[in-house]
Design an enzyme around this catalytic site. Structure first.
Site, PDB file in Angstrom:
ATOM      1  N   CYS A   1     -22.587  -3.079  29.381  1.00 43.08           N
ATOM      2  CA  CYS A   1     -22.403  -4.163  28.406  1.00 43.08           C
ATOM      3  C   CYS A   1     -20.929  -4.587  28.371  1.00 43.08           C
ATOM      4  CB  CYS A   1     -22.871  -3.678  27.033  1.00 43.08           C
ATOM      5  SG  CYS A   1     -22.676  -4.933  25.793  1.00 43.08           S
TER       6      CYS A   1
ATOM      7  N   LYS B   1     -27.332   2.925  32.942  1.00 43.06           N
ATOM      8  CA  LYS B   1     -27.536   1.513  33.281  1.00 43.06           C
ATOM      9  C   LYS B   1     -26.148   0.905  33.464  1.00 43.06           C
ATOM     10  CE  LYS B   1     -29.672  -2.772  31.582  1.00 43.06           C
ATOM     11  NZ  LYS B   1     -28.579  -3.602  31.065  1.00 43.06           N
TER      12      LYS B   1
ATOM     13  N   GLY C   1     -32.149 -11.341  36.330  1.00 41.10           N
ATOM     14  CA  GLY C   1     -32.683 -12.627  36.787  1.00 41.10           C
ATOM     15  C   GLY C   1     -34.115 -12.631  37.287  1.00 41.10           C
TER      16      GLY C   1
HETATM   17  C1  LIG Z   1     -29.671 -10.614  23.835  1.00 40.99           C
HETATM   18  C2  LIG Z   1     -29.292  -9.578  24.852  1.00 40.99           C
HETATM   19  C3  LIG Z   1     -28.872  -8.333  24.436  1.00 40.99           C
HETATM   20  C4  LIG Z   1     -28.547  -7.327  25.373  1.00 40.99           C
HETATM   21  N1  LIG Z   1     -28.234  -6.075  24.923  1.00 40.99           N
HETATM   22  C5  LIG Z   1     -28.070  -5.063  25.823  1.00 40.99           C
HETATM   23  C6  LIG Z   1     -27.925  -3.712  25.392  1.00 40.99           C
HETATM   24  O1  LIG Z   1     -27.987  -3.388  24.198  1.00 40.99           O
HETATM   25  N2  LIG Z   1     -27.740  -2.768  26.357  1.00 40.99           N
HETATM   26  C7  LIG Z   1     -27.710  -3.073  27.699  1.00 40.99           C
HETATM   27  O2  LIG Z   1     -27.552  -2.175  28.531  1.00 40.99           O
HETATM   28  N3  LIG Z   1     -27.868  -4.338  28.114  1.00 40.99           N
HETATM   29  C8  LIG Z   1     -28.073  -5.328  27.220  1.00 40.99           C
HETATM   30  N4  LIG Z   1     -28.322  -6.590  27.658  1.00 40.99           N
HETATM   31  C9  LIG Z   1     -28.435  -6.853  29.116  1.00 40.99           C
HETATM   32  C10 LIG Z   1     -29.901  -6.680  29.570  1.00 40.99           C
HETATM   33  O3  LIG Z   1     -30.315  -5.356  29.397  1.00 40.99           O
HETATM   34  C11 LIG Z   1     -30.067  -7.070  31.051  1.00 40.99           C
HETATM   35  O4  LIG Z   1     -29.242  -6.229  31.820  1.00 40.99           O
HETATM   36  C12 LIG Z   1     -29.674  -8.518  31.312  1.00 40.99           C
HETATM   37  O5  LIG Z   1     -30.235  -9.394  30.348  1.00 40.99           O
HETATM   38  C13 LIG Z   1     -30.122  -8.957  32.719  1.00 40.99           C
HETATM   39  O6  LIG Z   1     -31.519  -8.885  32.845  1.00 40.99           O
HETATM   40  P1  LIG Z   1     -32.457 -10.218  32.718  1.00 40.99           P
HETATM   41  O7  LIG Z   1     -31.857 -11.244  33.643  1.00 40.99           O
HETATM   42  O8  LIG Z   1     -33.808  -9.754  33.155  1.00 40.99           O
HETATM   43  O9  LIG Z   1     -32.387 -10.661  31.301  1.00 40.99           O
HETATM   44  C14 LIG Z   1     -28.625  -7.611  26.756  1.00 40.99           C
HETATM   45  C15 LIG Z   1     -29.038  -8.888  27.169  1.00 40.99           C
HETATM   46  C16 LIG Z   1     -29.382  -9.853  26.243  1.00 40.99           C
HETATM   47  C17 LIG Z   1     -29.861 -11.203  26.715  1.00 40.99           C
END
Ligand SMILES: Cc1cc2nc3c(=O)[nH]c(=O)nc-3n(C[C@H](O)[C@H](O)[C@H](O)COP(=O)(O)O)c2cc1C
Length: 327
Positions: A92, A131, A205
């Site tokens: 993050c 992660k 993505g």
């Molecule tokens: C609203 C939001 C909150 C997130 N909070 C976290 C979190 O608490 N911990 C984490 O490891 N990643 C967090 N992420 C990242 C997601 O876990 C993920 O890695 C990222 O959205 C990419 O995946 P996607 O393209 O499938 O959304 C967050 C993403 C979003 C959109």
């Protein structure tokens, strides 16, 4: 090794209500909590932070922190709440998270990360996993990623979830960091080639069943975040097409099955809007989905929403079945 599909940890999204709601659509997806800060587990209301209604799905608690003693204590405390695994957030990029020194900025401190994981693994019988991202700032180099992952593995991490884009810690906002740095899936595929016997999960993505199928040819699992939060019924397609489940509930059945949970939770004092907000995207892409969204935002995503209104919308959904086309 079994192939897995997981729903990504997302702050303010994957709370215990979302976990229960998603479990009604898919029994097979692996679900992750939003990040919970280790210090909050130590000093906050533990039951409120950690308890959740048991579901068939594996559920992982994601923790944020960088103090080995605090993380170890948080793992010990969390052990008996029913989680299948504890995941450390090393991906993050938010400024607040950096100030408190956890998340992606920890990629700059592999020694500290190793000490954190060792302490966590010692403190609990639950598997510890990480992660992370493929890199940070100007560092986007396979050798760095490989040695970082090796370091976490030597320290005790048993699974490696890789968001396939780097984090620009100073230049971009958290939202930009989810979109602007380009996705480089090859880094993750190459990591899997190197760590042949380890569980490598790809993230970032992914939006379609075909993309999932392609990734599963190369890695052990796919983690999906936004595509599921915005359109939770995508999980039903995943149940059918990836897990071969022929008995996936319809959208209306999912809502009907949610009602006993709503009753149970609201009788304990949970505000209805805290649950219903997660259902906004349930009819996404269907004729009439706008009606559902408007009804929710007017009546149920507000503070004093009540269960009567859920029953009312369910009657509407049943009556207008052709509008909310099923499957
Ligand atoms: C609203 C939001 C909150 C997130 N909070 C976290 C979190 O608490 N911990 C984490 O490891 N990643 C967090 N992420 C990242 C997601 O876990 C993920 O890695 C990222 O959205 C990419 O995946 P996607 O393209 O499938 O959304 C967050 C993403 C979003 C959109």
């Amino acid at each position: 090794m079994k192939k897995t599909i997981s729903v990504a940890p997302m702050m303010d999204c994957t709370d215990k209500h979302e976990i229960y709601f998603l479990s009604l659509i898919s029994k097979n997806a692996h679900l992750y909590t939003e990040m919970i800060v280790a210090n909050a587990i130590l000093r906050g209301d533990r039951n409120k932070l950690l308890s959740f209604k048991k579901v068939l799905n594996p559920v992982t608690l994601q923790i944020g922190g960088s103090n080995p003693e605090e993380l170890a204590e948080a793992c010990k405390i969390s052990e008996n709440y029913g989680y299948r695994e504890i995941n450390l957030n090393l991906g993050c990029p938010s400024k607040k998270v950096q100030k408190n020194k956890f998340g992606a900025c920890l990629m700059q401190e592999p020694d500290l990360v190793a000490r954190c994981i060792e302490a966590m693994a010692k403190a609990t019988k639950l598997p510890i996993t990480i992660k992370t991202r493929i890199g940070y700032n100007e560092v986007e180099d396979f050798e760095f990623l490989k040695s970082f992952v090796q370091r976490t593995k030597d320290a005790g991490s048993q699974k490696f979830i890789i968001h396939a884009r780097k984090a620009l810690l100073k230049k971009l906002s958290p939202k930009e960091n989810l979109n602007i740095p380009p996705l480089k899936y090859d880094f993750v595929y190459k990591l899997k080639e190197y760590f042949k016997n380890d569980e490598i999960i790809i993230n970032g993505g992914v939006k379609t069943i075909n993309e999932i199928k392609d990734h599963l040819k190369k890695v052990n699992g796919v983690m999906i975040g936004r595509a599921i939060y915005h359109s939770p019924y995508f999980l039903a397609d995943i149940e059918r097409e990836i897990f071969g489940n022929k008995n996936v509930p319809t959208r209306s059945e999912v809502m009907e099955n949610l009602i006993p949970y709503i009753q149970e939770e609201t009788s304990k004092g949970t505000q209805l809007n805290h649950i219903m907000r997660h259902t906004v995207g349930l009819f996404h892409g269907q004729n009439g989905s706008k009606v559902w969204k408007q009804y929710l935002s007017k009546n149920m995503c507000i503070r004093d929403a009540d269960l009567q209104k859920v029953n009312h919308i369910m009657d509407q959904v049943k009556k207008t079945k052709p509008v909310f086309l099923e499957r």
